[in-house]
Design a protein around this motif. Structure first.
Motif, PDB file in Angstrom:
ATOM      1  N   THR A   1      29.574 -13.486  14.466  1.00  5.26           N
ATOM      2  CA  THR A   1      29.105 -13.920  13.172  1.00  5.26           C
ATOM      3  C   THR A   1      28.255 -13.249  12.149  1.00  5.26           C
ATOM      4  N   PRO A   2      28.645 -12.799  11.141  1.00  3.19           N
ATOM      5  CA  PRO A   2      27.838 -11.652  10.302  1.00  3.19           C
ATOM      6  C   PRO A   2      26.673 -12.475   9.894  1.00  3.19           C
TER       7      PRO A   2
ATOM      8  N   GLU B   1      27.004  -2.842  12.704  1.00  2.08           N
ATOM      9  CA  GLU B   1      27.391  -2.345  11.457  1.00  2.08           C
ATOM     10  C   GLU B   1      26.292  -2.843  10.298  1.00  2.08           C
ATOM     11  N   ILE B   2      25.386  -1.852   9.690  1.00  2.00           N
ATOM     12  CA  ILE B   2      24.597  -2.670   8.735  1.00  2.00           C
ATOM     13  C   ILE B   2      25.000  -1.874   7.129  1.00  2.00           C
ATOM     14  N   GLY B   3      24.715  -3.007   6.407  1.00  2.78           N
ATOM     15  CA  GLY B   3      24.776  -2.223   5.053  1.00  2.78           C
ATOM     16  C   GLY B   3      23.884  -1.576   4.547  1.00  2.78           C
ATOM     17  N   LYS B   4      22.663  -2.156   4.865  1.00  6.50           N
ATOM     18  CA  LYS B   4      21.261  -1.379   4.397  1.00  6.50           C
ATOM     19  C   LYS B   4      20.108  -1.968   5.458  1.00  6.50           C
ATOM     20  N   LEU B   5      19.624  -0.633   5.832  1.00  3.59           N
ATOM     21  CA  LEU B   5      18.501  -1.015   6.842  1.00  3.59           C
ATOM     22  C   LEU B   5      17.174  -0.133   6.192  1.00  3.59           C
TER      23      LEU B   5
ATOM     24  N   ILE C   1      16.519  -6.030  19.218  1.00  2.00           N
ATOM     25  CA  ILE C   1      17.629  -6.662  18.268  1.00  2.00           C
ATOM     26  C   ILE C   1      18.920  -5.940  18.881  1.00  2.00           C
ATOM     27  N   ALA C   2      19.712  -6.734  19.251  1.00  3.59           N
ATOM     28  CA  ALA C   2      21.026  -6.149  20.270  1.00  3.59           C
ATOM     29  C   ALA C   2      22.202  -7.078  20.227  1.00  3.59           C
TER      30      ALA C   2
ATOM     31  N   THR D   1      29.196  -5.847  15.620  1.00  3.45           N
ATOM     32  CA  THR D   1      28.307  -6.897  14.844  1.00  3.45           C
ATOM     33  C   THR D   1      27.865  -6.382  13.666  1.00  3.45           C
ATOM     34  N   LYS D   2      27.823  -7.541  12.679  1.00  2.77           N
ATOM     35  CA  LYS D   2      27.303  -6.939  11.111  1.00  2.77           C
ATOM     36  C   LYS D   2      26.336  -7.811  10.930  1.00  2.77           C
TER      37      LYS D   2
END
Length: 435
Positions: free
Chosen positions: A236-237, A279-283, A350-351, A361-362
């Motif tokens: 679940t994103p 997979e992260i858009g912005k960190l 966080i994992a 995961t997104k």
């Protein structure tokens, strides 16, 4: 000429001591045999879950340590049944003082032996019926008390949903004043949640701790003092995950006791792709204090590292990444927002789920800001990121420029880097905050 018979006279004290020893051995064998037989037949894992852990100032009995032996009784089921029955029979033989007398009793009473299983079954059946009646009574009482507290909680939840703060809601209901008493009551009737800053294991997208995972991982059953904030990601994103203004590791004291990392752990902050990748858009990793900051196995489109202070910098700029500057579409079935502000934890973790090995995961946006940690490292690894921003962090703790506190390894790659304003400064770890 016949030799006269010599009779040995055993002193009464020795006879008494021997009798006491036999009685003790009898009770020991009966107790051990009965306990082993009951554990094997009943398999009390559920019961032990409700009891564990047992913690005193001298020892700690954890959930997993006892569950291991309970599971052994099921692995060697018939061996345990045989051993327990053997112990009980041996105790009975000792009780009648002689194995020969026991054998003669069996020979003299074949009918009693023949019908003993039936008598035993009837006794067990009577005990079973009595036990089930007690269990049904306790379940009924538990349900009544649960309903009672839910009724008490309902008006409070209604006021909170209308925007009333916890203290005022308690005061309106007449439970207590708006001071410490009111806060104490609010804590009792509020559920643990991510938004409230409660420690626990959270499975995105829910804002409440996952009871199933907390049980599966024996959370707080093996380490009762565990105060970890753990976020587990699945398929679940998540639109935005925000954790700000918290203290971690050894950076604080609680009730006069200095905090500590969980036993066997070395990271104060761990953001890890585990068996897959996140997979992260912005960190954004900004205004945080870390003993060390280590980045490895990261692919990004753009990495910005500006205005950080560290007692030792080692930043390799590997510009070979083909990672696009992504942002994720979440839709109505994703997690809109997981946010917590303020709180004290021994660790942030966080994992993804351990079972996730093929799919990523997104998270669309991840914000870690204004976090004070000490006593452990800050590690970020196995990530695919659109944009990574690391700014205004304080990294260090050993007052040495020889050991690199801030490390960007050669396994971190980006299509473009913006690195400027970072300086090396001798520094110790941040001071522990008092209560």
């Amino acid at each position: 000429m016949k030799m006269p018979k010599i009779k040995l006279r055993i002193p009464n004290k020795i006879r008494t001591l021997f009798s006491i020893t036999l009685i003790f051995l009898t009770y020991l064998l009966v107790t051990a045999g009965s306990f082993l037989l009951a554990t094997t037949l009943i398999y009390p894992a559920e019961l032990w879950w409700t009891i564990a852990p047992i913690e005193t100032s001298y020892f700690l009995i954890t959930y997993s340590s006892v569950l291991y032996y309970i599971d052994l009784t099921q692995t060697y089921y018939w061996y345990c049944v045989g051993a327990s029955l053997g112990a009980i029979l041996l105790a009975y033989a000792i009780h009648i003082r002689s194995i020969k007398e026991f054998i003669s009793l069996v020979k003299a009473s074949p009918k009693a032996i023949l019908y003993s299983p039936i008598s035993f079954y009837k006794e067990v059946k009577t005990f079973r019926d009595w036990l089930f009646k007690k269990i049904e009574y306790l379940n009924a009482e538990s349900a009544k008390w649960h309903k009672f507290f839910m009724v008490l909680k309902s008006p409070y939840s209604l006021l909170r949903s209308m925007g009333v703060n916890p203290q005022l809601a308690v005061a309106i209901l007449g439970i207590g004043s708006t001071t410490a008493v009111g806060v104490g009551v609010a804590e009792v009737i509020q559920e643990r949640s991510f938004a409230n800053g409660d420690s626990g294991i959270y499975l995105a997208p829910t804002n409440l701790p996952s009871e199933e995972l907390e049980r599966e991982l024996a959370w707080r059953k093996d380490n009762p003092s565990d105060n970890t904030l753990r976020v587990i990601l699945n398929s679940t994103p998540v639109d935005k995950l925000s954790i700000t203004s918290v203290n971690l590791g050894t950076s604080y004291a609680s009730n006069g006791q200095p905090s500590a990392l969980p036993s066997g752990k070395t990271e104060a902050i761990l953001l890890d792709g585990n068996g897959t990748r996140i997979e992260i858009g912005k960190l954004t990793f900004s205004r945080n204090s870390c003993k060390t900051l280590n980045l490895e196995s990261i692919n990004a489109n753009k990495i910005t590292i500006k205005d950080n202070q560290a007692d030792g910098l080692s930043i390799y700029q590997t510009a070979t990444s083909t990672q696009p500057n992504i942002r994720h579409s979440i839709g109505t079935f994703g997690a809109d927002l997981l946010e917590t502000t303020g709180g004290t934890y021994d660790r942030l973790w966080i994992a993804p789920l351990d079972t996730m090995t093929s799919s990523k995961t997104k998270i669309n946006e991840l914000l870690l800001e204004n976090i004070v940690s000490s006593g452990g490292t800050c590690d970020l690894r196995k990530l695919d990121i659109g944009e990574l921003i690391i700014t205004w962090n304080r990294i260090g703790g050993d007052n040495s420029l020889l050991t690199k506190a801030f490390t960007l390894s050669t396994t971190v790659a980006a299509a473009s880097f913006d690195v400027s304003g970072n300086i090396e400064v001798l520094m110790g770890e941040v001071a522990r905050q008092p209560d």
